[in-house]
Motif scaffolding. Sequence first.
Motif, short mmCIF file in Angstrom:
data_model
loop_
_atom_site.label_atom_id
_atom_site.label_comp_id
_atom_site.label_asym_id
_atom_site.label_seq_id
_atom_site.Cartn_x
_atom_site.Cartn_y
_atom_site.Cartn_z
N ALA A 33 40.79 29.76 -25.87
CA ALA A 33 39.99 30.28 -26.95
C ALA A 33 40.59 29.73 -28.24
O ALA A 33 41.79 29.44 -28.31
CB ALA A 33 40.04 31.81 -26.96
N MET A 34 39.78 29.57 -29.27
CA MET A 34 40.25 29.01 -30.53
C MET A 34 40.14 30.05 -31.64
O MET A 34 39.23 30.89 -31.62
CB MET A 34 39.43 27.79 -30.91
CG MET A 34 39.56 26.62 -29.95
SD MET A 34 41.24 25.95 -29.88
CE MET A 34 41.43 25.32 -31.55
N GLY A 35 41.05 29.97 -32.57
CA GLY A 35 41.05 30.93 -33.65
C GLY A 35 41.26 30.29 -35.00
O GLY A 35 41.86 29.20 -35.10
N ALA A 50 38.11 34.51 -33.95
CA ALA A 50 38.41 33.76 -32.73
C ALA A 50 37.14 33.65 -31.90
O ALA A 50 36.23 34.49 -32.01
CB ALA A 50 39.52 34.42 -31.94
N ILE A 51 37.11 32.62 -31.05
CA ILE A 51 35.94 32.39 -30.20
C ILE A 51 36.41 31.85 -28.87
O ILE A 51 37.26 30.95 -28.80
CB ILE A 51 34.95 31.42 -30.90
CG1 ILE A 51 33.67 31.26 -30.09
CG2 ILE A 51 35.60 30.07 -31.20
CD1 ILE A 51 32.55 30.58 -30.86
N THR A 77 35.37 20.67 -31.72
CA THR A 77 35.47 21.12 -33.11
C THR A 77 35.11 22.59 -33.20
O THR A 77 34.18 23.05 -32.54
CB THR A 77 34.55 20.30 -34.02
OG1 THR A 77 34.89 18.92 -33.92
CG2 THR A 77 34.69 20.73 -35.48
N VAL A 78 35.87 23.30 -34.01
CA VAL A 78 35.58 24.70 -34.28
C VAL A 78 35.34 24.84 -35.78
O VAL A 78 35.99 24.16 -36.58
CB VAL A 78 36.72 25.62 -33.79
CG1 VAL A 78 38.04 25.31 -34.47
CG2 VAL A 78 36.36 27.09 -33.96
N GLY A 97 45.05 27.86 -31.08
CA GLY A 97 44.52 28.61 -29.97
C GLY A 97 44.62 30.10 -30.24
O GLY A 97 45.27 30.55 -31.18
N ASP A 98 43.96 30.89 -29.40
CA ASP A 98 44.09 32.33 -29.45
C ASP A 98 44.45 32.81 -28.05
O ASP A 98 43.60 32.79 -27.17
CB ASP A 98 42.79 32.98 -29.90
CG ASP A 98 42.88 34.50 -29.92
OD1 ASP A 98 41.87 35.17 -29.64
OD2 ASP A 98 43.99 35.03 -30.20
#
Length: 115
Positions: A33-35, A50-51, A77-78, A97-98
């Motif tokens: 997960a990305m944050g 976060a997603i 890409t986030v 990351g998350d």
Amino acid sequence: QVQLVESGGGLVQPGGSLRLSCAASGSIFSIYAMGWYRQAPGKQRELVAAITRGGSTKYADSVKGRFTISRDNGKNTVYLQMNSLKPEDTAVYYCNGDPSVPAYWGQGTQVTVSS
């Protein structure tokens, strides 16, 4: 080797908008997960949004209803769309990351909200 490169910051007036981008290389995007995080002067770094890979999102109470996180898995890409910005949103914004991985912190992008 993982590299995260943030962009899109700048100076904006209160009530304005910015869109941050984070381009990821390496394996982080396919695993984590990305944050988006931020650190204001004299304060600790905090998770803003976060997603997950599947698109589930979470937000800090201070930004709910104003910020939107999204990701493009094809582009690794986030994004962080920030609306109705306030002076208290002023900070350096980072992606990771998350949960975050200490070795993956990049340079961040400065967001300044001021009239």
